[in-house]
Design an enzyme around this catalytic site. Structure first.
Site, PDB file in Angstrom:
ATOM      1  N   SER A   1       0.830  -1.196   0.000  1.00  0.00           N
ATOM      2  CA  SER A   1       0.000   0.000   0.000  1.00  0.00           C
ATOM      3  C   SER A   1       0.868   1.250   0.000  1.00  0.00           C
ATOM      4  O   SER A   1       1.974   1.253   0.562  1.00  0.00           O
ATOM      5  CB  SER A   1      -0.868  -0.020   1.265  1.00  0.00           C
ATOM      6  OG  SER A   1      -1.394   1.247   1.542  1.00  0.00           O
TER       7      SER A   1
ATOM      8  N   TYR B   1      -2.682   0.038  10.198  1.00  0.00           N
ATOM      9  CA  TYR B   1      -2.844  -0.636   8.908  1.00  0.00           C
ATOM     10  C   TYR B   1      -1.574  -0.463   8.070  1.00  0.00           C
ATOM     11  O   TYR B   1      -0.984  -1.432   7.602  1.00  0.00           O
ATOM     12  CB  TYR B   1      -4.058  -0.066   8.160  1.00  0.00           C
ATOM     13  CG  TYR B   1      -4.052  -0.430   6.695  1.00  0.00           C
ATOM     14  CD1 TYR B   1      -4.301  -1.745   6.298  1.00  0.00           C
ATOM     15  CD2 TYR B   1      -3.756   0.516   5.719  1.00  0.00           C
ATOM     16  CE1 TYR B   1      -4.256  -2.093   4.954  1.00  0.00           C
ATOM     17  CE2 TYR B   1      -3.717   0.178   4.380  1.00  0.00           C
ATOM     18  CZ  TYR B   1      -3.966  -1.129   3.996  1.00  0.00           C
ATOM     19  OH  TYR B   1      -3.912  -1.467   2.666  1.00  0.00           O
TER      20      TYR B   1
ATOM     21  N   LYS C   1       1.509  -3.240   6.872  1.00  0.00           N
ATOM     22  CA  LYS C   1       2.015  -3.432   5.507  1.00  0.00           C
ATOM     23  C   LYS C   1       3.526  -3.215   5.465  1.00  0.00           C
ATOM     24  O   LYS C   1       4.268  -3.965   4.810  1.00  0.00           O
ATOM     25  CB  LYS C   1       1.327  -2.463   4.539  1.00  0.00           C
ATOM     26  CG  LYS C   1      -0.155  -2.744   4.322  1.00  0.00           C
ATOM     27  CD  LYS C   1      -0.388  -4.024   3.544  1.00  0.00           C
ATOM     28  CE  LYS C   1      -1.839  -4.229   3.172  1.00  0.00           C
ATOM     29  NZ  LYS C   1      -2.096  -5.537   2.536  1.00  0.00           N
TER      30      LYS C   1
ATOM     31  N   ASN D   1     -14.088   3.222   2.347  1.00  0.00           N
ATOM     32  CA  ASN D   1     -13.470   3.832   1.177  1.00  0.00           C
ATOM     33  C   ASN D   1     -14.443   4.797   0.500  1.00  0.00           C
ATOM     34  O   ASN D   1     -15.662   4.610   0.553  1.00  0.00           O
ATOM     35  CB  ASN D   1     -13.012   2.758   0.190  1.00  0.00           C
ATOM     36  CG  ASN D   1     -11.904   1.900   0.779  1.00  0.00           C
ATOM     37  OD1 ASN D   1     -11.218   2.320   1.706  1.00  0.00           O
ATOM     38  ND2 ASN D   1     -11.744   0.689   0.273  1.00  0.00           N
TER      39      ASN D   1
END
Length: 347
Positions: A134, A158, A162, A208
């Site tokens: 990401s 988050y 990643k 989103n």
């Protein structure tokens, strides 16, 4: 479609999280490209219906195993019962806001889940991996556009999960340079398959922007909350690099092809290279759908940054990949999916 894990000798790509939004679209492109695939998904934020539709769109079959990437026994049996040549790893929790309130769940699912997967791959001598990373690994970038050699950091759990996985994969490659690893750093995936058969189907209120806008336009939600209107951007709202999910999916096909020819660990940005603000996306959606999208401003969300867009040149030079679809395709395909499937896969 479901598999009983019986021995199968065709070389396959294992797609973890393949029933999800990006996973299902990538399954379409892999099948269209002639690959055999097996999907592992626990369906925690996805639907098996998406995989039925993937097969309908492509006219090809895939195998589906319902299960969790943290299940050691299941993964070991998957690798021992199938000739798996490579893995595309999507499985993971993915909401920035939720990660701030539930960090342990994110580290368990995303980091621990990846460790279990890598252990099973290592044991089976499967060393080709495309990892769904990401742009959040760039943290709050000092300048724009963002290139792959920018320093990495994270502003939320988050993004940190990643980044931790990227670092684990770097260490794994140092320990054994026969691994072939792609770190695909996505910017903001939006849109849906042009058929209107598969798209983004969040369980609850969407995290989103695009599904949130679409659900307001169709009347499922009253109004859009725009988080922050005091950012240092041209209209005060956050600016992001929105990329059509079909373009993004094709990037995974190119990455698998590249890894078949090249060892090493490589990071590639998958983005368009241009930023649009929240209000610009709202206006584009209103135009495509001919529906009003009422909105209200809300405070900034913890962990969000003002602007983020890619320099996508490395992917063009090394993968021969670039985003082909523009904002009009993104919003019209989103609207087609939402209007044909007002309740997602439960329509």
């Amino acid at each position: 479609m479901s598999s009983n894990l019986s021995k199968n000798t065709t070389k396959k790509i294992l797609v973890t999280g393949g029933a999800g939004y990006i996973g299902s679209h990538t399954c379409v492109e892999l099948l269209n490209d002639g690959h055999e695939i097996i999907v592992l998904d626990n369906l925690s934020n996805s639907s098996e219906e998406s995989l039925k539709r993937v097969q309908e769109i492509t006219g090809k079959t895939l195998e589906f195993v319902k299960g969790d990437i943290r299940d050691h026994k299941l993964l070991n049996s998957l690798f021992s019962n199938h000739e798996i040549a490579s893995v595309i790893h999507f499985a993971g929790l993915k909401a920035v806001g939720e990660s701030v309130s539930m960090p342990l769940a994110y580290y368990d699912n995303n980091v621990n889940g990846t460790l279990v997967l890598l252990e099973a791959m290592k044991q089976a001598n499967v060393k080709t991996l495309v990892f769904s990373s990401s742009a959040t690994v760039y943290g709050d970038p000092a300048s724009l556009p963002i290139s792959e050699d920018f320093p990495t950091s994270a502003t939320n759990p988050y993004g940190r999960s990643k980044l931790m996985i990227e670092e684990i994969l770097q260490d794994l490659h140092v320990s054994d340079n026969s691994w072939r690893i792609a770190l695909l750093r996505y910017f903001n995936p939006v849109g849906a398959h042009p058929s209107g058969r598969i798209g983004e189907d969040p369980n609850d209120i969407p995290n989103n922007l695009m599904p949130y806008i679409a659900q307001v336009a169709i009347g499922k939600l009253d109004k859009l909350s725009v988080f922050g209107n005091d950012y240092p951007t041209h209209d005060g709202t956050g600016v992001r690099d929105y990329i059509h999910v079909v373009d993004l999916s094709l990037g995974h096909v190119r990455a698998i092809e590249k890894l078949q020819k090249t060892a090493g660990i490589h990071a590639w940005n998958l983005g368009v290279g241009k930023g649009y603000s929240v209000l610009e996306m709202v206006a584009a959606f209103e135009q495509a759908s001919q529906q009003p999208v009422p909105y209200q401003f809300a405070p900034r969300r913890s962990g969000d940054i003002a602007a983020c867009y890619a320099n996508p040149e490395k992917a063009l030079n090394e993968l021969g990949w670039k985003a082909e679809k523009g904002v009009d395709d993104m919003v019209s395909d989103s609207w087609r999916w939402q209007s044909v499937n007002p309740n997602g896969y439960h329509s």
